[in-house]
Enzyme design. Structure first.
Site, short mmCIF file in Angstrom:
data_model
loop_
_atom_site.label_atom_id
_atom_site.label_comp_id
_atom_site.label_asym_id
_atom_site.label_seq_id
_atom_site.Cartn_x
_atom_site.Cartn_y
_atom_site.Cartn_z
N CYS A 168 0.81 -1.22 0.00
CA CYS A 168 0.00 0.00 0.00
C CYS A 168 0.84 1.27 0.00
O CYS A 168 0.29 2.37 -0.11
CB CYS A 168 -0.94 0.00 1.19
SG CYS A 168 -1.92 -1.52 1.30
N HIS A 307 -2.39 7.92 5.83
CA HIS A 307 -2.77 6.63 5.27
C HIS A 307 -4.24 6.37 5.60
O HIS A 307 -5.00 5.98 4.73
CB HIS A 307 -1.86 5.54 5.84
CG HIS A 307 -1.92 4.26 5.08
ND1 HIS A 307 -1.82 4.20 3.71
CD2 HIS A 307 -2.07 2.97 5.51
CE1 HIS A 307 -1.89 2.94 3.31
NE2 HIS A 307 -2.06 2.18 4.38
N GLU A 318 -0.97 5.67 13.45
CA GLU A 318 -0.63 6.83 12.61
C GLU A 318 -0.82 8.14 13.38
O GLU A 318 -0.01 9.06 13.27
CB GLU A 318 -1.47 6.82 11.34
CG GLU A 318 -0.97 7.76 10.28
CD GLU A 318 -1.63 7.55 8.94
OE1 GLU A 318 -1.14 8.14 7.96
OE2 GLU A 318 -2.64 6.81 8.86
N LYS A 339 -9.45 8.23 1.95
CA LYS A 339 -9.95 6.86 1.84
C LYS A 339 -11.39 6.75 2.33
O LYS A 339 -12.06 5.76 2.07
CB LYS A 339 -9.05 5.90 2.61
CG LYS A 339 -7.69 5.63 1.94
CD LYS A 339 -6.91 4.57 2.69
CE LYS A 339 -5.57 4.27 2.03
NZ LYS A 339 -4.61 5.38 2.20
N HIS A 344 -9.68 2.02 -0.06
CA HIS A 344 -8.24 1.77 -0.08
C HIS A 344 -7.86 1.21 -1.45
O HIS A 344 -8.16 0.06 -1.76
CB HIS A 344 -7.86 0.80 1.03
CG HIS A 344 -6.39 0.75 1.30
ND1 HIS A 344 -5.44 1.23 0.42
CD2 HIS A 344 -5.69 0.28 2.37
CE1 HIS A 344 -4.23 1.04 0.92
NE2 HIS A 344 -4.36 0.48 2.11
N PHE A 403 1.72 -3.15 4.15
CA PHE A 403 1.98 -4.43 4.79
C PHE A 403 3.48 -4.73 4.70
O PHE A 403 4.12 -4.48 3.68
CB PHE A 403 1.20 -5.55 4.09
CG PHE A 403 -0.24 -5.68 4.51
CD1 PHE A 403 -0.82 -4.80 5.40
CD2 PHE A 403 -1.03 -6.70 4.00
CE1 PHE A 403 -2.15 -4.93 5.79
CE2 PHE A 403 -2.35 -6.86 4.39
CZ PHE A 403 -2.92 -5.97 5.28
#
Length: 414
Positions: A168, A307, A318, A339, A344, A403
């Site tokens: 991502c 994110h 975050e 998002k 996503h 990830f």
């Protein structure tokens, strides 16, 4: 604009292009983002009945023939079609083709999963009729570097070519590495970003079973970053592409300049295959690196596009990373997760979010975090809830986390 380091080139953004769940060009995408319109709905690409998650953020009304020869469409996976479309828009926007030597323009376009839909269809074909019937285009359609290669072929871009794959964080790493390549003289321009097309039963099932997707099938309450009710992300798709260019080169050809890229951070948590570090050590260091390179300070004139996945662990970690870097100032910085409207988009997420950050600088409008209703004590910053905000912004930080613990951030400035 800031002056570049001594002996280094300044890098600017001269073109934008996108395909997204809320618009297949930058104009429509931005209008819907500011209006707070999400792109979530029941999955139409396959029958999702019986799955725990039945909604996604699909691209609508996409016509590949607008960008690709009809004879080539069947030989090109959908993720690469999205990339070619977004690249065509960005290149037209920049006006750079025919204004640059072919060996001085590169392509850094990545994908998290590459041609996964092609992989599925050809595997099914092998299982049903045997390996002799596998398409000769299977491998070129599946591999994650092909979007970058096809863009280079279409525009005779013979400079550096680097299709990044970092889950991502893919697009943000692609843009950041392109920034570095131009800064240190390896190219005069690079087409950079990412693309993804993973809304299929295999990917959806995998994300469901690793507990990453939202457990709500209510489109209005599914992707709700930083809200206490959040339970996971909504799977999206599309592409986000920027044209990055040496500032002096852009000036010589009288290009329209959106903004400057001033800093880039790249770290790894080295902690877990899917979970962020609970103390946000890697994420905080990435932000510090990007801000230090930019030479800018955090204040109310900084916008952060995080994110912001709407997963319990990501949003908490975050928020902690932002606080670790900015301290009390963090509470004065407007932060919004787009998002909440696009879902996503995996390897394309950083590209589309970089475009959002650039448009915030251009327009002074901050898109909202949609669906925010119930505050989380661990997520207590200014998330610009539900309604767009007019504010003087002269710098923007776009953050992506992948990830494997991959952390990437880019600082844009006026």
């Amino acid at each position: 604009m800031l002056m570049g380091d001594l002996g280094c080139n300044r890098v600017v953004v001269t073109g934008l292009g996108c395909v997204s769940p809320i618009g297949n060009d930058v104009k429509v995408f931005w209008q819907n983002l500011i209006a707070g319109k999400h792109g979530f709905g029941e999955i139409t690409k396959f029958d999702a009945a019986g799955l725990r998650t039945t909604i996604a953020a699909e691209v609508k009304d996409f016509h590949p023939e607008d960008y690709i020869d009809k004879s080539d469409i069947r030989k090109t996976d959908l993720y690469a079609q999205y990339a070619l479309a977004a690249a065509a828009q960005a290149i037209e926007d920049s006006g750079i083709i025919d204004r640059i030597e072919p060996h001085r323009i590169g392509v850094y376009v990545g994908s998290g999963t590459g041609g996964i839909s092609t992989f599925i269809s050809e595997t099914c074909k092998m299982m049903s009729v045997g390996p002799d019937r596998i398409s000769p285009f299977f491998i070129p359609m599946m591999i994650a570097n092909m979007a970058s290669a096809l863009i280079a072929m279409k525009y005779n871009a013979r400079g550096p070519n680097l299709p990044v794959v970092s889950a991502c964080a893919t697009s943000t790493h692609s843009i950041g590495e392109a920034f570095r390549a131009i800064k240190y003289g390896h190219a005069d321009a690079i087409i950079a970003g990412g693309a993804e097309a993973s809304i299929n039963p295999l990917a959806l099932g995998g994300f469901i079973n690793c507990m990453a997707l939202s457990t709500s099938n209510d489109p209005d309450n599914s992707s709700i970053p930083f809200d206490n009710r959040r339970s996971g992300f909504v799977l999206g798709e599309g592409a986000g592409i920027l044209v990055l260019e040496n500032y002096e080169h852009a000036l010589r050809r009288n290009a329209d300049i959106y903004c400057e890229i001033c800093g880039y951070g790249n770290t790894c948590d080295a902690y877990h295959i899917t979970a962020p570090h609970p103390e946000a050590i890697g994420g905080a260091e990435m932000i510090r690196l990007a801000m230090d390179e930019s030479g800018l300070q955090g204040d109310e004139n900084l916008y952060i596009n995080p994110h912001g996945t709407s997963t319990p662990m990501n949003d908490k970690a975050e928020t902690r990373a932002i606080k670790r870097v900015f301290g009390d100032i963090a509470y004065r910085i407007p932060i919004s997760s787009t998002k909440s409207m696009t879902g996503h988009m995996l390897g394309a997420a950083g590209g589309i979010e970089a475009i959002a950050a650039v448009k915030v600088l251009e327009t002074g409008m901050i898109p909202p975090t949609l669906g925010y209703q119930e505050p989380d004590p661990d997520c207590d910053l200014d998330y610009v809830p539900n309604t767009a905000r007019k504010q003087d912004i002269n710098k923007a930080l776009s953050i992506s986390l992948g990830f494997g613990g991959h952390n990437a951030g880019i600082v844009f400035c006026q």
